[in-house]
Design a protein around this motif. Structure first.
Motif: not given
Length: 127
Positions: A53-54, A71, A77-79, A81-83, A85, A89
């Motif tokens: 997510t960075d 992801a 949650e990380m998966n 949020l990564s997608c 983002w 972006e």
């Protein structure tokens, strides 16, 4: 195709192995330096140590130029949020798939044209 995979656990490694075998350019991202080292020693891939997510990590991984972004971390949650983002972006990635395997939700975001070409393949591979 250029494919960025966040998460180098069992599912990530399996996916990397299949995609490298097919001749795709794969970039593997994981927060664990050891997992990244293991993957780059096993496969012909680029490894990036960082969190999915960075923005700096994703830019270093070339997510802005990726045809597919996957992801598959151990965190639902990380998966997500990564997608999320990636979609916010870079906006050029418009297709989206998700599924559930081995207790983990996996997320895939890709360019619309790539989605049309890959949908049946992804279902067959059962990420």
């Amino acid at each position: 195709m250029k494919i960025v995979i966040v998460g180098c656990g069992k599912i990530g490694k399996s996916l990397i192995a299949s995609l490298v075998k097919e001749g795709h350019e794969v970039v593997a991202v994981d927060k664990s330096e050891q997992k990244v080292a293991d993957v780059i020693n096993m496969f012909d891939v680029i490894g990036v140590c960082g969190i999915g997510t960075d923005a700096v990590t994703l830019t270093e991984a070339g997510a802005d130029k990726a045809d597919i972004f996957v992801a598959v971390t151990g965190s639902d949650e990380m998966n997500m949020l990564s997608c999320f983002w990636i979609v916010l972006e870079y906006r050029l990635i418009t297709g989206y798939l998700m599924g559930f395997q081995a207790g983990i939700w996996w997320e895939v975001v890709m360019k619309k044209a790539t989605l049309q070409k890959m949908t049946s393949h992804l279902c067959v591979c059962r990420l």
